[in-house]
Scaffold this motif. Structure first.
Motif, PDB file in Angstrom:
ATOM      1  N   TRP A  62      35.534 -13.000  51.028  1.00  0.00           N
ATOM      2  CA  TRP A  62      36.704 -12.260  51.487  1.00  0.00           C
ATOM      3  C   TRP A  62      37.660 -13.147  52.275  1.00  0.00           C
ATOM      4  CZ3 TRP A  62      36.034  -8.097  48.730  1.00  0.00           C
ATOM      5  CH2 TRP A  62      37.044  -7.137  48.756  1.00  0.00           C
ATOM      6  N   LEU A  63      37.905 -14.330  51.724  1.00  0.00           N
ATOM      7  CA  LEU A  63      38.852 -15.245  52.349  1.00  0.00           C
ATOM      8  C   LEU A  63      40.254 -14.896  51.864  1.00  0.00           C
ATOM      9  CD1 LEU A  63      36.843 -18.566  51.936  1.00  0.00           C
ATOM     10  CD2 LEU A  63      36.776 -16.924  53.807  1.00  0.00           C
ATOM     11  N   THR A  64      41.192 -14.816  52.801  1.00  0.00           N
ATOM     12  CA  THR A  64      42.520 -14.297  52.467  1.00  0.00           C
ATOM     13  C   THR A  64      43.650 -15.278  52.756  1.00  0.00           C
ATOM     14  OG1 THR A  64      42.640 -13.234  54.637  1.00  0.00           O
ATOM     15  CG2 THR A  64      41.803 -11.897  52.813  1.00  0.00           C
ATOM     16  N   SER A  65      43.318 -16.508  53.136  1.00  0.00           N
ATOM     17  CA  SER A  65      44.382 -17.478  53.407  1.00  0.00           C
ATOM     18  C   SER A  65      43.995 -18.837  52.848  1.00  0.00           C
ATOM     19  CB  SER A  65      44.633 -17.605  54.912  1.00  0.00           C
ATOM     20  OG  SER A  65      43.589 -18.324  55.549  1.00  0.00           O
ATOM     21  N   LEU A  66      44.998 -19.637  52.551  1.00  0.00           N
ATOM     22  CA  LEU A  66      44.762 -20.988  52.062  1.00  0.00           C
ATOM     23  C   LEU A  66      43.998 -21.802  53.098  1.00  0.00           C
ATOM     24  CD1 LEU A  66      45.191 -23.320  50.066  1.00  0.00           C
ATOM     25  CD2 LEU A  66      47.420 -23.707  51.142  1.00  0.00           C
TER      26      LEU A  66
ATOM     27  N   PRO B 123      35.506  -3.050  51.526  1.00  0.00           N
ATOM     28  CA  PRO B 123      36.475  -3.912  52.199  1.00  0.00           C
ATOM     29  C   PRO B 123      37.246  -3.176  53.281  1.00  0.00           C
ATOM     30  CG  PRO B 123      37.255  -3.310  50.013  1.00  0.00           C
ATOM     31  CD  PRO B 123      35.856  -2.813  50.114  1.00  0.00           C
ATOM     32  N   ASP B 124      37.457  -3.856  54.384  1.00  0.00           N
ATOM     33  CA  ASP B 124      38.316  -3.373  55.457  1.00  0.00           C
ATOM     34  C   ASP B 124      39.583  -4.223  55.418  1.00  0.00           C
ATOM     35  OD1 ASP B 124      39.671  -2.976  57.860  1.00  0.00           O
ATOM     36  OD2 ASP B 124      37.834  -2.619  58.996  1.00  0.00           O
ATOM     37  N   ALA B 125      40.655  -3.657  54.848  1.00  0.00           N
ATOM     38  CA  ALA B 125      41.880  -4.436  54.638  1.00  0.00           C
ATOM     39  C   ALA B 125      42.489  -4.901  55.951  1.00  0.00           C
ATOM     40  CB  ALA B 125      42.890  -3.604  53.846  1.00  0.00           C
ATOM     41  N   THR B 126      42.378  -4.084  56.978  1.00  0.00           N
ATOM     42  CA  THR B 126      42.970  -4.435  58.271  1.00  0.00           C
ATOM     43  C   THR B 126      42.252  -5.619  58.900  1.00  0.00           C
ATOM     44  OG1 THR B 126      43.612  -2.141  58.634  1.00  0.00           O
ATOM     45  CG2 THR B 126      43.554  -3.591  60.562  1.00  0.00           C
ATOM     46  N   ALA B 127      40.920  -5.563  58.872  1.00  0.00           N
ATOM     47  CA  ALA B 127      40.125  -6.633  59.477  1.00  0.00           C
ATOM     48  C   ALA B 127      39.960  -7.828  58.550  1.00  0.00           C
ATOM     49  CB  ALA B 127      38.752  -6.101  59.875  1.00  0.00           C
ATOM     50  N   GLY B 128      40.251  -7.633  57.257  1.00  0.00           N
ATOM     51  CA  GLY B 128      40.094  -8.728  56.303  1.00  0.00           C
ATOM     52  C   GLY B 128      38.657  -9.111  56.072  1.00  0.00           C
ATOM     53  N   ARG B 129      37.771  -8.103  56.038  1.00  0.00           N
ATOM     54  CA  ARG B 129      36.345  -8.391  55.837  1.00  0.00           C
ATOM     55  C   ARG B 129      35.685  -7.166  55.227  1.00  0.00           C
ATOM     56  NH1 ARG B 129      33.384  -5.878  59.880  1.00  0.00           N
ATOM     57  NH2 ARG B 129      34.577  -5.190  61.707  1.00  0.00           N
ATOM     58  N   LEU B 130      34.409  -7.294  54.923  1.00  0.00           N
ATOM     59  CA  LEU B 130      33.638  -6.154  54.450  1.00  0.00           C
ATOM     60  C   LEU B 130      33.021  -5.431  55.636  1.00  0.00           C
ATOM     61  CD1 LEU B 130      31.782  -7.852  51.475  1.00  0.00           C
ATOM     62  CD2 LEU B 130      33.821  -6.423  51.378  1.00  0.00           C
ATOM     63  N   THR B 131      32.905  -4.114  55.493  1.00  0.00           N
ATOM     64  CA  THR B 131      32.314  -3.324  56.563  1.00  0.00           C
ATOM     65  C   THR B 131      31.303  -2.356  55.972  1.00  0.00           C
ATOM     66  OG1 THR B 131      32.811  -1.916  58.475  1.00  0.00           O
ATOM     67  CG2 THR B 131      34.074  -1.517  56.472  1.00  0.00           C
ATOM     68  N   GLU B 132      30.298  -2.023  56.752  1.00  0.00           N
ATOM     69  CA  GLU B 132      29.240  -1.126  56.309  1.00  0.00           C
ATOM     70  C   GLU B 132      29.565   0.302  56.728  1.00  0.00           C
ATOM     71  OE1 GLU B 132      24.886  -0.589  58.008  1.00  0.00           O
ATOM     72  OE2 GLU B 132      25.012  -2.434  56.823  1.00  0.00           O
ATOM     73  N   ARG B 133      29.385   1.240  55.806  1.00  0.00           N
ATOM     74  CA  ARG B 133      29.593   2.643  56.159  1.00  0.00           C
ATOM     75  C   ARG B 133      28.527   3.496  55.493  1.00  0.00           C
ATOM     76  NH1 ARG B 133      35.139   4.073  52.775  1.00  0.00           N
ATOM     77  NH2 ARG B 133      34.178   4.308  50.712  1.00  0.00           N
ATOM     78  N   GLU B 134      28.281   4.649  56.063  1.00  0.00           N
ATOM     79  CA  GLU B 134      27.286   5.564  55.524  1.00  0.00           C
ATOM     80  C   GLU B 134      27.831   6.251  54.278  1.00  0.00           C
ATOM     81  OE1 GLU B 134      25.704   8.330  58.273  1.00  0.00           O
ATOM     82  OE2 GLU B 134      25.111   6.800  59.748  1.00  0.00           O
TER      83      GLU B 134
END
Length: 376
Positions: free
Chosen positions: A141-145, A254-265
């Motif tokens: 989940w890398l979002t920048s060069l 994916p959590d677009a705001t945080a730029g990472r994956l997040t765990e949810r129930e």
């Protein structure tokens, strides 16, 4: 592009010495018309040029000389020193520019910027009788060069983790010619993901296809954090022979705001039903069979249904590798098998770890990284 960069769909041959095991496999699958997410390899030629031009070749050789694999503390010190040298020495502009251009070319294929995975592809990882599980790195989940460039360097450094050094020393694998390519590939935005094997892993029955599936990205399946749905299918009729509906209590999204994956129930009503429709089950089984036909041997495959793609085009093949437990024996006759409650595939990981979630969710250099389960 120069020999420093090779796109998976460029039509060039999958040269192992230039691409390493993982990237060579991605090129092969792409050439075979399999639905592989797009990306490119930063080849071993670029890594080799960096090592040579930075003077690191002599430094690494001197540090590894007469190293005792049983002296773990010494190996740890040498590993840390080598990896810090790789992190700290500048990469010349003429070696950075091809990667920068390739990243721009990849992003230009999409209407909006897409996150990518960066994962190692070592030349030594496909040696006969050698298992390099967990020895090189994958970042997600890398979002920048900037992140991509820094994590390519982290993949290079993962050639010299303590575990990798000790493994090579104990197994007599020469450092000569050792090199690292790196895959940069579009992340899969998986709504459902999993693994499949073109046999019954309990008894080697090749008339069956076994599928494990769960919601979200596939790390929850690969890591054993959830009990996935487990389905045993007839390989010819593509009918369900047995199934076990797993709990599937969490999903990685994916959590677009945080730029990472997040765990949810997962909502209770989704936990109690199969996460794949009948048509999707058949599509996954058909994809697994296609990989088996192409490679001519039973396969472990890793797959995902990408929520960004339209129905019918959303099934992606992330990795295919030979099954290594039962396929060395004679095929057994068709036999019924008890339902499974946990994933039982041998040596899973491959690109699932890279593209489905088996990597660092909030990457940084060099402390927060994940050693992937890659074995292909």
């Amino acid at each position: 592009m120069t020999t420093y960069i090779q796109f998976f769909d460029e039509g060039l041959p999958p040269e192992h010495e230039l691409l390493g095991g993982k990237c060579a496999s991605l090129v092969t699958m792409t050439a075979a018309g399999m639905p592989v997410p797009p990306g490119f390899a930063v080849t071993t030629a670029l890594y080799d040029a960096f090592i040579t031009e930075s003077g690191l070749g002599e430094v690494i050789a001197a540090k590894l000389e007469s190293l005792d694999p049983s002296d773990v503390a010494q190996v740890d010190r040498v590993s840390a020193t080598i990896r810090e040298e790789i992190y700290s020495r500048p990469v010349p502009d003429h070696l950075r520019e091809p990667t920068i251009a390739a990243y721009g070319t990849l992003q230009a294929r999409f209407a909006e910027p897409v996150p990518v995975a960066v994962r190692s592809s070592a030349t030594a990882e496909d040696l006969p009788d050698a298992s390099f599980a967990g020895q090189q790195d994958t970042y997600l989940w890398l979002t920048s060069l900037t992140d991509v460039l820094s994590h390519i360097r982290a993949c290079w450094a993962s050639l010299y983790t303590s575990r990798a050094i000790i493994y090579r020393l104990k197994n007599g694998i020469s450092e000569e010619g050792l090199s690292m390519a790196v895959a940069v590939q579009k992340m899969v935005n998986a709504r459902v993901a999993g693994v499949a094997m073109t046999m019954n892993p309990h008894n080697g029955d090749r008339s069956k296809v076994t599928i494990d599936a769960s919601y979200g990205v596939g790390e929850s399946v690969v890591s054993g954090h959830v009990t996935p749905d487990n389905i045993l299918m007839d390989k010819v009729m593509l009918s369900v022979v047995q199934e076990h509906i797993g709990a599937k209590h969490i999903e990685l999204v994916p959590d677009a705001t945080a730029g990472r994956l997040t765990e949810r129930e997962v909502e209770p009503e989704r936990c109690t039903v199969r996460c794949l429709t009948d048509d999707e089950l058949k599509a996954v089984a058909t994809l697994a069979k296609s990989a088996e036909r192409h490679y001519g041997t039973p396969q472990d495959i890793e797959w995902a249904l990408d929520r960004d793609l339209p129905e019918g085009q959303d099934l992606l093949l992330l990795q295919a590798r030979p099954e290594t437990v039962h396929s060395v024996n004679k095929p057994v006759a068709a036999a019924a098998a008890a339902p499974r409650t946990t994933t039982g595939f041998s040596g899973l990981g491959g690109i699932t770890a890279a593209l489905l979630g088996g990597g660092s969710y909030a990457p940084s250099i060099p402390t927060h990284h994940h050693q992937s389960k890659d074995t292909s």
